[in-house]
Design an enzyme around this catalytic site. Structure first.
Site, PDB file in Angstrom:
ATOM      1  N   VAL A   1       0.777  -0.647   0.003  1.00  0.00           N
ATOM      2  CA  VAL A   1       0.282  -0.066  -0.260  1.00  0.00           C
ATOM      3  C   VAL A   1       0.968   1.085  -0.029  1.00  0.00           C
ATOM      4  O   VAL A   1       0.329   2.496   0.726  1.00  0.00           O
ATOM      5  CB  VAL A   1      -1.296   0.222   1.556  1.00  0.00           C
ATOM      6  CG1 VAL A   1      -1.658   0.793   1.137  1.00  0.00           C
ATOM      7  CG2 VAL A   1      -1.575  -1.423   1.666  1.00  0.00           C
ATOM      8  N   ALA A   2       2.349   0.569  -0.331  1.00  0.00           N
ATOM      9  CA  ALA A   2       2.846   2.319  -0.890  1.00  0.00           C
ATOM     10  C   ALA A   2       3.394   2.779   0.547  1.00  0.00           C
ATOM     11  O   ALA A   2       3.960   1.788   1.347  1.00  0.00           O
ATOM     12  CB  ALA A   2       2.659   4.004  -1.547  1.00  0.00           C
ATOM     13  N   CYS A   3       3.667   3.851   0.933  1.00  0.00           N
ATOM     14  CA  CYS A   3       3.846   4.211   2.238  1.00  0.00           C
ATOM     15  C   CYS A   3       2.946   4.027   3.372  1.00  0.00           C
ATOM     16  O   CYS A   3       3.363   4.037   4.437  1.00  0.00           O
ATOM     17  CB  CYS A   3       4.102   5.883   2.323  1.00  0.00           C
ATOM     18  SG  CYS A   3       5.233   6.283   1.001  1.00  0.00           S
ATOM     19  N   SER A   4       2.076   3.619   3.370  1.00  0.00           N
ATOM     20  CA  SER A   4       0.884   2.662   4.356  1.00  0.00           C
ATOM     21  C   SER A   4       1.486   1.217   3.937  1.00  0.00           C
ATOM     22  O   SER A   4       0.448   0.557   5.035  1.00  0.00           O
ATOM     23  CB  SER A   4      -0.397   3.121   3.954  1.00  0.00           C
ATOM     24  OG  SER A   4      -0.350   4.491   3.925  1.00  0.00           O
TER      25      SER A   4
ATOM     26  N   SER B   1       7.338   3.484   3.129  1.00  0.00           N
ATOM     27  CA  SER B   1       6.677   2.461   4.538  1.00  0.00           C
ATOM     28  C   SER B   1       7.500   2.614   5.549  1.00  0.00           C
ATOM     29  O   SER B   1       6.297   2.669   6.378  1.00  0.00           O
ATOM     30  CB  SER B   1       5.694   1.431   4.097  1.00  0.00           C
ATOM     31  OG  SER B   1       7.111   0.307   4.144  1.00  0.00           O
TER      32      SER B   1
END
Ligand code: CO8
Length: 373
Positions: A154-157, A334
């Site tokens: 979820v990319a950066c998350s 992340s």
């Protein structure tokens, strides 16, 4: 339902640093070479000359002073402008798995756990090295962990969303001890030739052990009081690299096949979403934002974090409230909020409350409220 704790963390730090001065020197050499090569087209008004980057801009706009990378020479070679990695044979440990195993072993040691006690491995990151087999399964085998493993992005998350999966698995009794690992080799998917973003990212790997509170034995345990995730579609952070590219006959070197963003829009749109997300989660758990001892925020931009803290507690972000690690690490996708948690919690005491929060591409926001036991 079981109470759940984070009982150990680990951090793999790559061997090379690139200072802003080194980065800008290489970038400007690339610009000069490119402009010289295209002098005739520039002269004829058919091409816009590339512009130099500057250390002052980077530090003022982002707060970033340096970044760690897995490989430095290729990035700083003005005729290349990307890392140089050797392809590995199928029977060798993959690069992502190698750094994941290092961070995971540190997290397990901190938790006082052996790898065979782990019954789930989640490899959560912005980019996966290959389509399959899942990186997590390779990591599981290299560690000697049991159970199962899977990858998620979820990319950066990715880290906070993975922590929620681990939290729910342990809470429900489906798993007893879960490893969440975030190997971020962002240098391979950053466009080092684009002055708008060439300074943004760095490489790293973080790992966390999530387990049942009644079984945890580490000296430093953080009970997860709640987690909350939210997504809202946006094209403002995008990368079109993918398995259909080959069949679309698209150019693998095209600009849209690496990271790109509308940084200003991201800044403006994500700050209020992240602040409201954290505030509503805290209120649902009966905490005022001012009662939180520490915010371990996503590390994309210093100004963004200062604004979020201002909205939450009405003051400028002192480093004791929202510690900064992006000056040293840059944006590590992340892993940023986890590095902040890893580095900046030792001074907190039993009963203190903290929030891990990520925000980024998707858009996505993920937060966990923690209390030191
Ligand atoms: N040097 C000198 N000048 C520059 C440079 C540079 N390097 N870059 C841009 N400029 C110029 C621009 O051309 C512009 O000039 P003009 O005013 O003449 O048009 C001027 O400086 C201002 O440019 P910007 O408006 O772009 O500058 P900002 O002040 O907005 O700062 C930032 C740019 C730092 C990008 C800022 O907008 C920011 O940080 N925004 C938030 C971004 C963010 O949080 N992104 C999250 C993305 S990360 C994520 O979700 C994970 C994705 C997965 C990662 C995968 C691996 C790579």
């Amino acid at each position: 339902m079981h109470n759940v704790v984070i009982s150990g963390t680990g951090l793999y730090q790559p061997p090379h640093t690139i200072s802003n001065a080194e980065l800008v020197q290489a970038f400007n050499a690339y610009v000069d070479l490119d402009n010289a090569k295209n002098a005739a087209a520039i002269e004829a008004g058919q091409r816009v000359p590339l512009q130099h980057s500057s250390v002052e801009f980077i530090e003022k706009a982002s707060g970033i002073k340096q970044r760690y990378v897995m490989e430095k020479d290729g990035v700083l070679d003005p005729t290349r402008m990307r890392p140089r990695f050797a392809e590995r044979a199928d029977d060798q440990l993959s690069l992502m798995a190698e750094i994941a195993v290092d961070a995971a072993r540190q997290a397990l040691a901190a938790a006082g756990r052996e790898a065979h006690e782990v019954d789930a491995v989640i490899c959560a990151a912005s980019n996966m090295q290959r389509a399959y087999p899942a990186m997590a399964v390779e990591i599981q085998q290299a560690l000697g962990a049991g159970g199962y493993g899977f990858d998620m992005n979820v990319a950066c998350s990715s880290a906070t969303f993975a922590l929620e999966q681990a939290y729910n698995a342990v809470r429900s009794g489906a798993s007893r001890c879960v490893l969440v690992i975030n190997p971020e080799i962002t240098s391979a998917h950053l466009e080092w030739k684009d002055r708008d973003c060439h300074f943004i990212f760095g490489d790293v790997c973080t790992a966390l052990v999530v387990e049942r509170a009644d079984e945890a034995k580490s000296v430093d345990q953080w009970e997860i009081l709640g987690s909350r995730m939210a997504t809202q579609f946006s094209n403002n952070i995008r990368n079109n690299f993918g398995f259909l590219n080959r069949s679309e006959d698209s150019d693998p070197e095209a600009r849209d096949k690496t990271f790109r963003q509308e940084g200003r829009k991201v800044f403006k749109e994500v700050v209020p979403v992240a602040a409201a997300h954290i505030e509503s989660q805290l209120l649902s758990l009966q905490f005022e934002p001012s009662a939180v001892s520490r915010y371990w925020l996503h590390q994309a931009n210093l100004g963004m974090n200062q604004l979020i803290i201002k909205k939450l507690v009405g003051a400028d972000a002192g480093s004791e409230v929202a510690p900064l690690i992006l000056d040293e690490f840059a944006n590590t996708a992340s892993a940023g909020s986890v590095i902040a948690f890893h580095r900046h919690r030792a001074d907190l005491k039993s009963g203190d409350v903290g929030v891990i929060c990520s925000f980024g591409a998707g858009y996505s926001v993920g937060s966990l409220v923690l209390r030191k036991r």
